[in-house]
Design a protein around this motif. Structure first.
Motif, PDB file in Angstrom:
ATOM      1  N   THR A 139      18.691  50.983 -35.811  1.00 12.99           N
ATOM      2  CA  THR A 139      19.154  50.550 -34.490  1.00 12.99           C
ATOM      3  C   THR A 139      19.763  49.016 -34.417  1.00 12.99           C
ATOM      4  OG1 THR A 139      17.507  52.125 -33.464  1.00 12.99           O
ATOM      5  CG2 THR A 139      18.502  50.510 -32.072  1.00 12.99           C
ATOM      6  N   ARG A 163      16.095  47.485 -23.808  1.00  9.69           N
ATOM      7  CA  ARG A 163      15.224  48.359 -23.128  1.00  9.69           C
ATOM      8  C   ARG A 163      15.725  49.629 -23.523  1.00  9.69           C
ATOM      9  NH1 ARG A 163      11.429  46.048 -20.158  1.00  9.69           N
ATOM     10  NH2 ARG A 163      12.107  43.789 -19.109  1.00  9.69           N
ATOM     11  N   ASP A 164      14.843  50.608 -23.661  1.00 13.09           N
ATOM     12  CA  ASP A 164      14.790  51.983 -23.894  1.00 13.09           C
ATOM     13  C   ASP A 164      15.119  52.875 -22.603  1.00 13.09           C
ATOM     14  OD1 ASP A 164      12.340  52.779 -22.719  1.00 13.09           O
ATOM     15  OD2 ASP A 164      11.776  53.462 -24.589  1.00 13.09           O
ATOM     16  N   PRO A 165      15.452  53.832 -22.409  1.00 13.50           N
ATOM     17  CA  PRO A 165      16.003  54.633 -21.263  1.00 13.50           C
ATOM     18  C   PRO A 165      14.983  54.765 -20.271  1.00 13.50           C
ATOM     19  CG  PRO A 165      16.904  55.782 -22.916  1.00 13.50           C
ATOM     20  CD  PRO A 165      15.985  54.941 -23.590  1.00 13.50           C
ATOM     21  N   SER A 166      13.605  54.684 -20.702  1.00 13.28           N
ATOM     22  CA  SER A 166      12.648  54.710 -19.806  1.00 13.28           C
ATOM     23  C   SER A 166      12.161  53.197 -19.265  1.00 13.28           C
ATOM     24  CB  SER A 166      11.367  55.227 -20.478  1.00 13.28           C
ATOM     25  OG  SER A 166      10.560  54.269 -21.357  1.00 13.28           O
ATOM     26  N   GLY A 167      12.865  52.021 -19.808  1.00 17.11           N
ATOM     27  CA  GLY A 167      12.505  50.904 -19.317  1.00 17.11           C
ATOM     28  C   GLY A 167      11.761  50.035 -20.520  1.00 17.11           C
ATOM     29  N   GLU A 209      24.634  48.425 -25.893  1.00  6.77           N
ATOM     30  CA  GLU A 209      24.980  49.947 -25.261  1.00  6.77           C
ATOM     31  C   GLU A 209      25.501  50.920 -26.337  1.00  6.77           C
ATOM     32  OE1 GLU A 209      27.765  48.372 -22.382  1.00  6.77           O
ATOM     33  OE2 GLU A 209      26.245  48.344 -20.757  1.00  6.77           O
ATOM     34  N   GLY A 267      23.046  53.179 -27.467  1.00  9.93           N
ATOM     35  CA  GLY A 267      22.504  54.128 -26.446  1.00  9.93           C
ATOM     36  C   GLY A 267      21.313  53.480 -25.706  1.00  9.93           C
ATOM     37  N   LEU A 268      21.148  51.928 -25.577  1.00  7.95           N
ATOM     38  CA  LEU A 268      19.836  51.491 -25.060  1.00  7.95           C
ATOM     39  C   LEU A 268      20.724  50.519 -23.939  1.00  7.95           C
ATOM     40  CD1 LEU A 268      18.189  50.592 -28.313  1.00  7.95           C
ATOM     41  CD2 LEU A 268      17.484  51.975 -26.715  1.00  7.95           C
ATOM     42  N   THR A 269      19.692  49.987 -23.117  1.00  6.63           N
ATOM     43  CA  THR A 269      19.995  49.249 -21.899  1.00  6.63           C
ATOM     44  C   THR A 269      19.904  47.672 -22.155  1.00  6.63           C
ATOM     45  OG1 THR A 269      19.264  51.027 -20.562  1.00  6.63           O
ATOM     46  CG2 THR A 269      19.573  49.213 -19.325  1.00  6.63           C
TER      47      THR A 269
END
Lengths: 142, 142, 142, 142
Positions: A7, A104-108, A133, A136-138
């Motif tokens: 990643t 952050r991951d999709p769950s925060g 991005e 695929g992360l925030t």
């Protein structure tokens, strides 16, 4: 939960591609895990000698205090003595200008941080955001 | 003349491949340029938190004194006070065990250094050497 | 995955109980998460002033290099210059005697580390092990 | 006369309860004795990596200069160079914003200091005050 090397490599590669596509100066990209430890670094040819330390300080300041480095800049403008003190408290590596972005991951959940240096601070931040991005992360910039 | 990022990436990739092919524990690979500044780093999943600092210390010690870190180990065994003093003098990052390798071009010019940490020191050095040779360059271990 | 505060409190409490039940001198117990950051500390009455720093150094050395501090002692006896160099590389906090124990979950994942100081090093380690086991986790002493 | 561990535990527990009851973000609480040495620490889940260092700096600055960290902030606004110099003089750990509170017994004797970090500085201070009062002791915020 933390940021694995694959990643991190994706983030570095996409941040650099963003710089190349937009005609940025050479970038240095640093990715830290959730504990604030180096996972991957690339410093592009033509970067000045200490760009690793600057990019590291953006990412390390962000993960240390749980805020993107843009928020650290706002705090530095209000209370420069706090940022000076925090820099000392965290061991010296905290650079309070944009370009240090939490991941952050999709769950925060907090996975780590990215620091970019070499262009204007706003452009450094844009490259960091593009990198996160692409994985695929925030990104969290402040 | 120094080590460009593409060469550094080749060294990192080939050092990691050497580890993978030989069943090594997770490796951390750091490449520094001729000025001793970070060019590229990758820390494999499962590495402990401070492997960057250890691998950096091997490469940084090597480039700082112009000797592979195996030679620094020999010096540490003869004159530990010299290595302790040199560590302080260079700012704290000097790890005198094998795994820090100088990188020279075919004419003998010094381009930078590679540091590897994660396995036995001898295996760390073997991975560093494999990385340098894969880039068509010459490793110097002592 | 890391060590939450409730687990850390269980470890501290059980390590202290082990000391009390066995007539140990006052103990200081430090629990770090997987990134090497402080989660919980208790220093018992009668401990000397810097026991936090000693216990921290055992745990921080362990997590930094991925080995219990008993293994760091063995390395220090073989290659004192390596441990001196690693101490400097990790920022100064690394105490290579028993009492710094890695904490793993049942699947073997690394959650953090515990450091204990105050008694003999062997007894410090026994208290750390008792603390980790009381939390249903697995201690690694070397 | 100093702060014993049971008193420190009461302070930590009550400061955390104050945060929980008021919907604060996760808090880190550090208690130092009259000599400025760590007695107890708890860092709540979700705190960023270096909250121990920030909370420690509030308490350590307070006990080092004999003033609550709110007074250190006032001084930082008037004479930032004094606070910068004092930070260096005390070894690097001095954070001059509210949340570092001196602890006195009913006769006014100085027992130690508490530092809290994680929320706004004013809320951090309120949690520290609540902790000290729960132990039947007197907080000094400036």
């Amino acid at each position: 939960m933390t940021l694995d090397l694959e990643t991190a490599r994706t983030i570095v590669s996409a941040a650099r591609a963003h710089g190349r596509d937009n005609g940025f100066k050479p970038l240095t990209v640093v990715v830290l895990d959730a504990g604030g430890h180096v996972v991957a670094v690339e410093r592009e040819d033509g970067s000045s000698t200490r760009r690793f330390e600057i990019a590291h300080g953006k990412a390390h300041g962000a993960i240390s205090l749980g805020l993107g480095s843009r928020a650290l800049m706002a705090r530095a403008e209000q209370q420069p003595y706090f940022i000076a003190a925090a820099t000392s408290a965290v061991g010296g590596s905290l650079v309070p200008v944009p370009g240090g972005v939490l991941v952050r991951d999709p769950s925060g959940a907090l996975l780590g941080a990215v620091g970019v240096s070499g262009e204007t601070s706003d452009n450094d931040e844009a490259a960091a955001v593009a990198g996160v991005e692409a994985a695929g992360l925030t990104p969290q910039v402040d």
